[in-house]
Design a protein around this motif. Structure first.
Motif, PDB file in Angstrom:
ATOM      1  N   THR A 184       0.857  -1.187   0.000  1.00  0.00           N
ATOM      2  CA  THR A 184       0.000   0.000   0.000  1.00  0.00           C
ATOM      3  C   THR A 184       0.889   1.231   0.000  1.00  0.00           C
ATOM      4  N   ARG A 185       0.728   2.054  -1.024  1.00  0.00           N
ATOM      5  CA  ARG A 185       1.516   3.276  -1.161  1.00  0.00           C
ATOM      6  C   ARG A 185       0.688   4.460  -0.664  1.00  0.00           C
ATOM      7  N   MET A 186       1.285   5.310   0.165  1.00  0.00           N
ATOM      8  CA  MET A 186       0.574   6.537   0.556  1.00  0.00           C
ATOM      9  C   MET A 186       1.312   7.712  -0.052  1.00  0.00           C
TER      10      MET A 186
ATOM     11  N   CYS B  40      16.737   3.776  -7.734  1.00  0.00           N
ATOM     12  CA  CYS B  40      16.138   3.268  -6.489  1.00  0.00           C
ATOM     13  C   CYS B  40      15.256   4.337  -5.849  1.00  0.00           C
ATOM     14  N   ALA B  41      14.647   5.183  -6.687  1.00  0.00           N
ATOM     15  CA  ALA B  41      13.757   6.216  -6.136  1.00  0.00           C
ATOM     16  C   ALA B  41      12.378   6.051  -6.774  1.00  0.00           C
ATOM     17  N   LEU B  42      12.172   6.768  -7.873  1.00  0.00           N
ATOM     18  CA  LEU B  42      10.853   6.753  -8.507  1.00  0.00           C
ATOM     19  C   LEU B  42      10.886   6.041  -9.853  1.00  0.00           C
TER      20      LEU B  42
ATOM     21  N   ILE C 109      26.189   8.569  -5.646  1.00  0.00           N
ATOM     22  CA  ILE C 109      24.825   8.580  -5.092  1.00  0.00           C
ATOM     23  C   ILE C 109      24.143   9.919  -5.349  1.00  0.00           C
ATOM     24  N   SER C 110      22.820   9.840  -5.446  1.00  0.00           N
ATOM     25  CA  SER C 110      22.034  11.058  -5.648  1.00  0.00           C
ATOM     26  C   SER C 110      20.731  10.924  -4.871  1.00  0.00           C
ATOM     27  N   ASP C 111      20.291  12.016  -4.240  1.00  0.00           N
ATOM     28  CA  ASP C 111      19.015  11.984  -3.522  1.00  0.00           C
ATOM     29  C   ASP C 111      18.545  13.423  -3.334  1.00  0.00           C
TER      30      ASP C 111
ATOM     31  N   GLY D 210      18.030  -1.533 -11.029  1.00  0.00           N
ATOM     32  CA  GLY D 210      17.737  -0.907  -9.735  1.00  0.00           C
ATOM     33  C   GLY D 210      16.433  -1.415  -9.161  1.00  0.00           C
ATOM     34  N   SER D 211      16.024  -0.820  -8.046  1.00  0.00           N
ATOM     35  CA  SER D 211      14.831  -1.334  -7.345  1.00  0.00           C
ATOM     36  C   SER D 211      13.530  -0.625  -7.706  1.00  0.00           C
ATOM     37  N   ALA D 212      13.598   0.571  -8.264  1.00  0.00           N
ATOM     38  CA  ALA D 212      12.360   1.332  -8.484  1.00  0.00           C
ATOM     39  C   ALA D 212      11.394   0.538  -9.374  1.00  0.00           C
ATOM     40  N   ASN D 213      10.117   0.649  -9.086  1.00  0.00           N
ATOM     41  CA  ASN D 213       9.108  -0.027  -9.911  1.00  0.00           C
ATOM     42  C   ASN D 213       8.846   0.774 -11.179  1.00  0.00           C
ATOM     43  N   ASN D 214       8.538   0.078 -12.255  1.00  0.00           N
ATOM     44  CA  ASN D 214       8.166   0.719 -13.526  1.00  0.00           C
ATOM     45  C   ASN D 214       9.182   1.777 -13.984  1.00  0.00           C
TER      46      ASN D 214
ATOM     47  N   ASN E 173      15.500   3.270   1.949  1.00  0.00           N
ATOM     48  CA  ASN E 173      15.610   1.949   2.581  1.00  0.00           C
ATOM     49  C   ASN E 173      16.377   0.958   1.717  1.00  0.00           C
ATOM     50  N   VAL E 174      16.033   0.883   0.430  1.00  0.00           N
ATOM     51  CA  VAL E 174      16.696  -0.076  -0.450  1.00  0.00           C
ATOM     52  C   VAL E 174      18.049   0.482  -0.912  1.00  0.00           C
ATOM     53  N   GLY E 175      18.033   1.726  -1.374  1.00  0.00           N
ATOM     54  CA  GLY E 175      19.233   2.333  -1.961  1.00  0.00           C
ATOM     55  C   GLY E 175      20.427   2.284  -1.017  1.00  0.00           C
ATOM     56  N   GLU E 176      20.208   2.628   0.237  1.00  0.00           N
ATOM     57  CA  GLU E 176      21.341   2.643   1.178  1.00  0.00           C
ATOM     58  C   GLU E 176      21.911   1.231   1.373  1.00  0.00           C
TER      59      GLU E 176
ATOM     60  N   TYR F 155       3.218  -9.851 -12.667  1.00  0.00           N
ATOM     61  CA  TYR F 155       4.406 -10.316 -13.401  1.00  0.00           C
ATOM     62  C   TYR F 155       5.524 -10.683 -12.442  1.00  0.00           C
ATOM     63  N   LYS F 156       5.667  -9.872 -11.391  1.00  0.00           N
ATOM     64  CA  LYS F 156       6.731 -10.111 -10.418  1.00  0.00           C
ATOM     65  C   LYS F 156       6.552 -11.467  -9.741  1.00  0.00           C
ATOM     66  N   ALA F 157       5.329 -11.740  -9.276  1.00  0.00           N
ATOM     67  CA  ALA F 157       5.075 -13.016  -8.587  1.00  0.00           C
ATOM     68  C   ALA F 157       5.252 -14.176  -9.562  1.00  0.00           C
TER      69      ALA F 157
ATOM     70  N   PRO G 243      11.097  -5.425   4.505  1.00  0.00           N
ATOM     71  CA  PRO G 243      11.602  -6.255   3.410  1.00  0.00           C
ATOM     72  C   PRO G 243      12.767  -5.626   2.629  1.00  0.00           C
ATOM     73  N   SER G 244      13.118  -4.381   2.931  1.00  0.00           N
ATOM     74  CA  SER G 244      14.103  -3.662   2.096  1.00  0.00           C
ATOM     75  C   SER G 244      15.468  -4.352   1.988  1.00  0.00           C
ATOM     76  N   PRO G 245      16.018  -4.924   3.080  1.00  0.00           N
ATOM     77  CA  PRO G 245      17.321  -5.587   2.915  1.00  0.00           C
ATOM     78  C   PRO G 245      17.261  -6.741   1.912  1.00  0.00           C
ATOM     79  N   THR G 246      16.145  -7.492   1.912  1.00  0.00           N
ATOM     80  CA  THR G 246      16.015  -8.604   0.948  1.00  0.00           C
ATOM     81  C   THR G 246      15.881  -8.038  -0.464  1.00  0.00           C
ATOM     82  N   THR G 247      15.160  -6.944  -0.591  1.00  0.00           N
ATOM     83  CA  THR G 247      15.029  -6.309  -1.919  1.00  0.00           C
ATOM     84  C   THR G 247      16.407  -5.883  -2.425  1.00  0.00           C
ATOM     85  N   ALA G 248      17.182  -5.241  -1.544  1.00  0.00           N
ATOM     86  CA  ALA G 248      18.515  -4.769  -1.948  1.00  0.00           C
ATOM     87  C   ALA G 248      19.403  -5.947  -2.378  1.00  0.00           C
TER      88      ALA G 248
HETATM   89  P1  NAD Z   1      12.340   5.083   0.303  1.00  0.00           P
HETATM   90  O1  NAD Z   1      11.204   6.028   0.384  1.00  0.00           O
HETATM   91  O2  NAD Z   1      12.919   4.545   1.569  1.00  0.00           O
HETATM   92  O3  NAD Z   1      13.546   5.767  -0.507  1.00  0.00           O
HETATM   93  C1  NAD Z   1      13.368   6.508  -1.665  1.00  0.00           C
HETATM   94  C2  NAD Z   1      14.505   7.533  -1.689  1.00  0.00           C
HETATM   95  O4  NAD Z   1      14.468   8.195  -2.944  1.00  0.00           O
HETATM   96  C3  NAD Z   1      14.375   8.592  -0.604  1.00  0.00           C
HETATM   97  O5  NAD Z   1      15.603   8.766   0.064  1.00  0.00           O
HETATM   98  C4  NAD Z   1      13.982   9.847  -1.396  1.00  0.00           C
HETATM   99  O6  NAD Z   1      14.461  11.057  -0.802  1.00  0.00           O
HETATM  100  C5  NAD Z   1      14.652   9.584  -2.725  1.00  0.00           C
HETATM  101  N1  NAD Z   1      14.110  10.325  -3.856  1.00  0.00           N
HETATM  102  C6  NAD Z   1      12.821  10.638  -4.133  1.00  0.00           C
HETATM  103  N2  NAD Z   1      12.745  11.317  -5.286  1.00  0.00           N
HETATM  104  C7  NAD Z   1      14.010  11.379  -5.770  1.00  0.00           C
HETATM  105  C8  NAD Z   1      14.593  11.943  -6.925  1.00  0.00           C
HETATM  106  N3  NAD Z   1      13.847  12.571  -7.844  1.00  0.00           N
HETATM  107  N4  NAD Z   1      15.928  11.848  -7.103  1.00  0.00           N
HETATM  108  C9  NAD Z   1      16.707  11.218  -6.183  1.00  0.00           C
HETATM  109  N5  NAD Z   1      16.205  10.670  -5.055  1.00  0.00           N
HETATM  110  C10 NAD Z   1      14.886  10.756  -4.855  1.00  0.00           C
HETATM  111  O7  NAD Z   1      11.879   3.900  -0.668  1.00  0.00           O
HETATM  112  P2  NAD Z   1      12.501   2.443  -0.766  1.00  0.00           P
HETATM  113  O8  NAD Z   1      11.745   1.517   0.102  1.00  0.00           O
HETATM  114  O9  NAD Z   1      13.970   2.533  -0.654  1.00  0.00           O
HETATM  115  O10 NAD Z   1      12.103   2.067  -2.265  1.00  0.00           O
HETATM  116  C11 NAD Z   1      12.804   2.627  -3.365  1.00  0.00           C
HETATM  117  C12 NAD Z   1      12.142   2.188  -4.660  1.00  0.00           C
HETATM  118  O11 NAD Z   1      12.178   0.765  -4.759  1.00  0.00           O
HETATM  119  C13 NAD Z   1      10.663   2.566  -4.777  1.00  0.00           C
HETATM  120  O12 NAD Z   1      10.363   2.853  -6.112  1.00  0.00           O
HETATM  121  C14 NAD Z   1       9.927   1.310  -4.335  1.00  0.00           C
HETATM  122  O13 NAD Z   1       8.640   1.223  -4.902  1.00  0.00           O
HETATM  123  C15 NAD Z   1      10.846   0.250  -4.898  1.00  0.00           C
HETATM  124  N6  NAD Z   1      10.741  -1.020  -4.186  1.00  0.00           N
HETATM  125  C16 NAD Z   1      10.995  -1.084  -2.856  1.00  0.00           C
HETATM  126  C17 NAD Z   1      10.905  -2.306  -2.203  1.00  0.00           C
HETATM  127  C18 NAD Z   1      11.206  -2.428  -0.729  1.00  0.00           C
HETATM  128  O14 NAD Z   1      11.366  -3.556  -0.241  1.00  0.00           O
HETATM  129  N7  NAD Z   1      11.325  -1.333   0.003  1.00  0.00           N
HETATM  130  C19 NAD Z   1      10.545  -3.467  -2.905  1.00  0.00           C
HETATM  131  C20 NAD Z   1      10.321  -3.375  -4.289  1.00  0.00           C
HETATM  132  C21 NAD Z   1      10.417  -2.148  -4.922  1.00  0.00           C
END
Ligand code: NAD
Length: 378
Positions: free
Chosen positions: A67-69, A261-263, A225-227, A282-286, A207-210, A91-93, A170-175
């Motif tokens: 659930t995304r807010m 790993c952002a959007l 890195i960029s954020d 990377g991890s970002a969806n779509n 969470n994932v990126g770090e 598709y992922k499953a 779940p983020s460490p497993t995703t990473a």
């Molecule tokens: P998060 O919110 O912890 O981290 C996202 C980071 O991206 C934040 O630090 C944010 O400041 C940064 N950010 C946002 N817009 C940005 C931009 N334009 N440029 C650079 N940085 C930007 O999210 P997360 O849990 O680390 O997930 C990251 C991505 O991976 C998301 O797209 C999420 O849907 C996808 N994902 C996450 C998981 C998981 O287990 N957490 C699983 C599958 C997919």
């Protein structure tokens, strides 16, 4: 007061009120085109909850997705997001070999100030009303604490804290899965999967990126890195000796790998021409704004794209383990399969000369077709 409006019923109401048949056609056509089974609107004025749950396909099992807010500018923007995300979950499953369908939900609002226990529990009751057809988890803007509130109203939730019997974040497993996806691509492009000496730009160090930065730095990878969060950027740069880069410099950077790993939608017709990367993983969806067109452009530019829904499946595996009672060891085994699954996708892409995203789609769709046949023959 709770009420669930099925998507079709809601549209028919709109039609009756406005007489606008083209609106009905266009949105229902969209659902047909994407193959969605059900979309549910949730509205609870008492808690301020406004949510949309999209169930894409349940051939392989119940639809599981986070659930995304998010502060969506319009309800239509929220709807588009949940439709795209829920389809990716199917598709992922499927490609990961899990017995799950695809679903996703969005809550419209600001996660930093618009949340409450009552809102999350209200949302939990909507999920309960779906009788297990949809199972939720955390995503952007939601936390394990929110899942704990939801679990007070329904058992159809995963990602609850470890202290109350869940698998936690779940983020460490995703990473880990993303890291293995990167290794599989490096093997293809450079002939060895040893990462030392390679360079990666990680966009988004949440969470994932770090966690990914940590894994890469342990392997002596040069990491950029960029954020948008400057404070976090400085902290992660210091902690892992990573090199910060500004957002406008990312796409022209001379690095081997780009790890979004952002959007989503950062790989598009404007950014691809600037890229000198050999690999995108990377991890970002779509990540592709347009699967077909951008996938083809990457193929022509000889940039290897690791399908996002495949290499970021670690989080889903974690949730699946929570549901099935798998331990950490089995979770890690399933996550490690991502390496070979990525190699398989690359092989099919090369054999049939098609973009990797279409190769992945083909493998996922075939599994759904095969299992559907078994189910209908008994
Ligand atoms: P998060 O919110 O912890 O981290 C996202 C980071 O991206 C934040 O630090 C944010 O400041 C940064 N950010 C946002 N817009 C940005 C931009 N334009 N440029 C650079 N940085 C930007 O999210 P997360 O849990 O680390 O997930 C990251 C991505 O991976 C998301 O797209 C999420 O849907 C996808 N994902 C996450 C998981 C998981 O287990 N957490 C699983 C599958 C997919």
């Amino acid at each position: 007061m709770f009420f669930i409006v099925s998507f079709a019923a809601c549209l028919i109401n709109t039609f009756l009120m406005t007489g606008n048949s083209s609106a009905v056609n266009s949105i229902l056509d969209q659902l047909s085109a994407l193959g969605h089974k059900k979309v549910v609107f949730c509205n609870d004025p008492d808690t301020g909850l406004k949510a949309i749950i999209a169930i894409h396909d349940t051939t392989l099992g119940p639809a599981l997705g986070g659930t995304r807010m998010w502060s969506y500018a319009t309800e239509n923007e929220a709807l588009q997001d949940v439709l795209r995300l829920s389809r990716s979950m199917t598709y992922k499953a499927a490609i990961t070999g899990l017995n799950l369908g695809g679903g996703k939900a969005v809550i419209i609002g600001d996660s930093r100030k618009g949340k409450s226990e009552a809102m999350m529990r209200s949302y939990g009751r909507f999920i309960q009303n779906l009788n297990g057809e949809y199972i939720t988890a955390e995503d952007l803007g939601t936390t394990t604490k929110d899942m704990e509130y939801i679990s007070m109203e329904t058992k159809h939730v995963t990602g609850v804290p470890e202290s109350i019997g869940g698998m936690g974040d779940p983020s460490p497993t995703t990473a880990k899965g993303v890291y293995l996806g990167i290794k599989a691509c490096v093997k293809e492009v450079f002939g060895t999967d040893i990462l030392a000496g390679r360079s990666v730009v990680v966009q988004g160090i949440g969470n994932v990126g770090e966690q990914l930065v940590e894994l890469l730095r342990k392997d002596n990878v040069e990491v950029f890195i960029s954020d948008i969060n400057e404070e976090k950027l400085a902290e992660v740069a210091r902690k892992y000796k990573a090199k910060p880069v500004s957002a406008d410099k990312i796409f022209g950077l001379d690095a081997d790998i780009y790890a979004p790993c952002a959007l989503g939608a950062t790989v598009n017709e404007r950014t691809i021409p600037k890229m000198k990367f050999a690999i995108i993983a990377g991890s970002a969806n779509n990540q592709l704004a347009d699967e077909q067109a951008n996938g083809q452009l990457l193929l022509e530019k000889n940039i290897l794209f690791a399908p996002d829904y495949l290499i970021n499946a670690g989080g889903l595996i974690n949730c699946y383990s929570e549901l099935t009672g798998f331990g950490k060891k089995r979770t890690m085994q399933l996550t490690e399969n991502i390496y070979e699954a990525t190699r398989n996708v690359i092989r099919l892409s090369k054999t049939d000369n098609i973009p990797t995203i279409l190769a992945a789609n083909r493998i996922a769709e075939q599994r759904i077709i095969d299992i559907k046949k078994i189910k209908s023959s008994f």
